[in-house]
Design a protein around this motif. Structure first.
Motif: not given
Length: 508
Positions: A2, A5, A8, A165, A168, A170
């Motif tokens: 992934e 970003q 986030h 992180a 969540y 990410f």
């Protein structure tokens, strides 16, 4: 894998759009009015904040330090506060309605709060384990004074990205920094680093907590390294090179005699911070060319990064450079120098120019120039973009006067209804500061075109009144004629241009 970003978002109440919620709301709550849907949107969104606090009920072993960049009525200010609980959920607390919490690509937890004076920006960092209290207090003082660098913050604190992180799921773009800050210590160019002035063993020198690339140290400058002890983290010796327990580097203009052991031991009272900061070129008065080169290099930041820094409030105080061809004028010295070179008919002192910059910055604007023309840049109108509009020094002064007048009225009202004596003293002090600003701003306004136009209108009205006085009926008839015209809404100045009357009415 992934992709990480740029940002986030954990929770936000900024720019809520009813259309984005409409489908869900109409399905779950049919036959409601627009106003009810709007209230439901905010009510549900506020409830989600409690959910996120529950998600981030993560207990740390150390307190959390909040670094604040505040957009106040009188300019941007820096500060800090401590979250002694050390629980990440307590970061999600604000006294403002319009707030957004997010994790940036580096793993830093940040927030933005919008209020009537501008925007506040906050950075949340956990104090590193085993960092002595004196180092935390020193960083707090720097944050309060607005002199803390990224290196200062990284030395004492760490990012919260790894814990958040993991909740969540990410990724963080720059791996390896969630727990330990910057990872390997950065090496800096001796002629580009901002130093703190220190006294070591009776000698004045320049200190940095980072490692200095000794190949960049100019001739006539001597760079040494400090070693700290194992118990309290305070420096105990100065040496040529330190690999273990590295505390920082210190630069002198004369060599030290380190003796046969190539090290000098010293005590607590032998190492002092003076509180001043400077570049190496400032200490070396005979190296002006090196200082100028360094300054030019600092001003050649990319336009995109500088614009983002200004809009997001990351160390904008005193920032200079160019954005999309616009030169940023955020200091009194820069604006005063521009006026002296481009508008000799309107001289500004550095104090006056600094006050204008402060009022603009405090209300979400920045002053710039392009090709000799002044512009005002709106920092809040669009995300991560400055919206420029052509302006004049007259309009800048007029805007500052209007803001000052509004703040004075507000301060006067608050002063007349204090909570207690201490509150009265605080509000009276703010009123006095604004009144002092008013005197300076009035002096500037008297030099604007608006003051001249007001005087012209006043002269026309006076001449008309004198003519009426000389006519039949005398002073009583003249005054009655003017008041009757005002009551009837008649134009008392038919021969004066609409533009003159419009601009002349901008006085306070």
């Amino acid at each position: 894998m992934e992709q990480a970003q740029e940002k986030h978002i954990i929770w936000s109440s900024l720019n809520l759009e009813l259309e984005e919620w409409r489908g869900f709301l109409e399905e779950e709550y049919p036959d409601r009015t627009e106003e009810e849907y709007y209230s439901l949107m905010h009510e549900l969104n506020d409830g989600y904040l409690d959910d996120e606090r529950a998600n981030l009920n993560v207990q740390l072993s150390t307190p959390i330090l909040v670094c604040a960049d505040l957009g106040l009525w009188n300019g941007r200010k820096s500060g800090y506060r401590m979250i002694d609980s050390g629980n990440i959920r307590d970061c999600l607390s604000s006294g403002f309605d319009d707030v957004e919490w997010f994790v940036d690509k580096k793993g830093d937890l940040r927030s933005t709060a919008v209020h009537h004076d501008g925007r506040n920006h906050y950075l949340y960092r956990a104090v590193k384990e085993h960092v002595p209290d004196w180092q935390v207090e020193r960083l707090q003082n720097k944050l309060y004074e607005g002199t803390a660098s990224e290196a200062d913050i990284d030395r004492v604190t760490r990012r919260l990205g790894e814990e958040i992180a993991s909740v969540y799921g990410f990724p963080i773009l720059e791996t390896g920094i969630g727990k330990g800050g910057t990872g390997e210590m950065e090496t800096v160019d001796a002629q580009k680093e901002m130093y703190e002035e220190v006294e070591l063993l009776g000698r004045e020198g320049l200190f940095t907590e980072l490692r200095v690339d000794k190949e960049t140290v100019p001739e006539g400058v001597y760079c040494y390294e400090l070693r700290h002890g194992d118990d309290n983290g305070f420096p105990v010796s100065v040496e040529e090179n330190v690999r273990v327990n590295y505390f920082g580097a210190v630069l002198f203009t004369e060599p030290l005699d380190l003796g046969e052991e190539k090290a000098l031991q010293f005590g607590y009272d032998d190492f002092l911070f003076t509180g001043d900061q400077m570049y190496l070129g400032q200490m070396l008065k005979d190296r002006k060319e090196a200082t100028d080169t360094e300054k030019a290099q600092e001003e050649r930041h990319t336009e995109t990064s500088l614009e983002k820094e200004l809009v997001t409030g990351l160390s904008t105080k005193g920032k200079t450079g160019f954005v999309s061809g616009y030169e940023i004028l955020t200091t009194g010295g820069a604006l005063a120098a521009f006026m002296d070179s481009h508008n000799r008919n309107f001289h500004l002192t550095e104090k006056e120019a600094g006050m204008l910059c402060g009022y603009m910055d405090g209300h979400g604007y920045v002053i710039g120039q392009k090709d000799g023309q002044l512009y005002s840049g709106d920092l809040c109108k669009e995300t991560e973009k400055i919206v420029w509009e052509e302006t004049t020094i007259d309009d800048l002064v007029d805007s500052a006067c209007e803001w000052n007048y509004e703040l004075l009225q507000q301060a006067r009202a608050e002063m007349e209804n204090p909570d207690n004596f201490s509150d009265f003293v605080e509000k009276h002090s703010r009123y006095e500061d604004l009144s002092a600003d008013e005197k300076v701003l009035d002096g500037m306004f008297e030099r604007t075109k608006y003051e001249t136009e007001i005087n012209e209108i006043a002269q026309i009205l006076a001449d008309q009144l004198i003519r009426d006085l000389n006519s039949k009926g005398g002073i009583d008839a003249a005054v009655k004629k003017m008041t009757d015209q005002i009551k009837a809404g008649e134009d008392l100045l038919p021969d004066v241009s609409p533009a003159l009357k419009k601009n002349g009415g901008k006085s306070r």
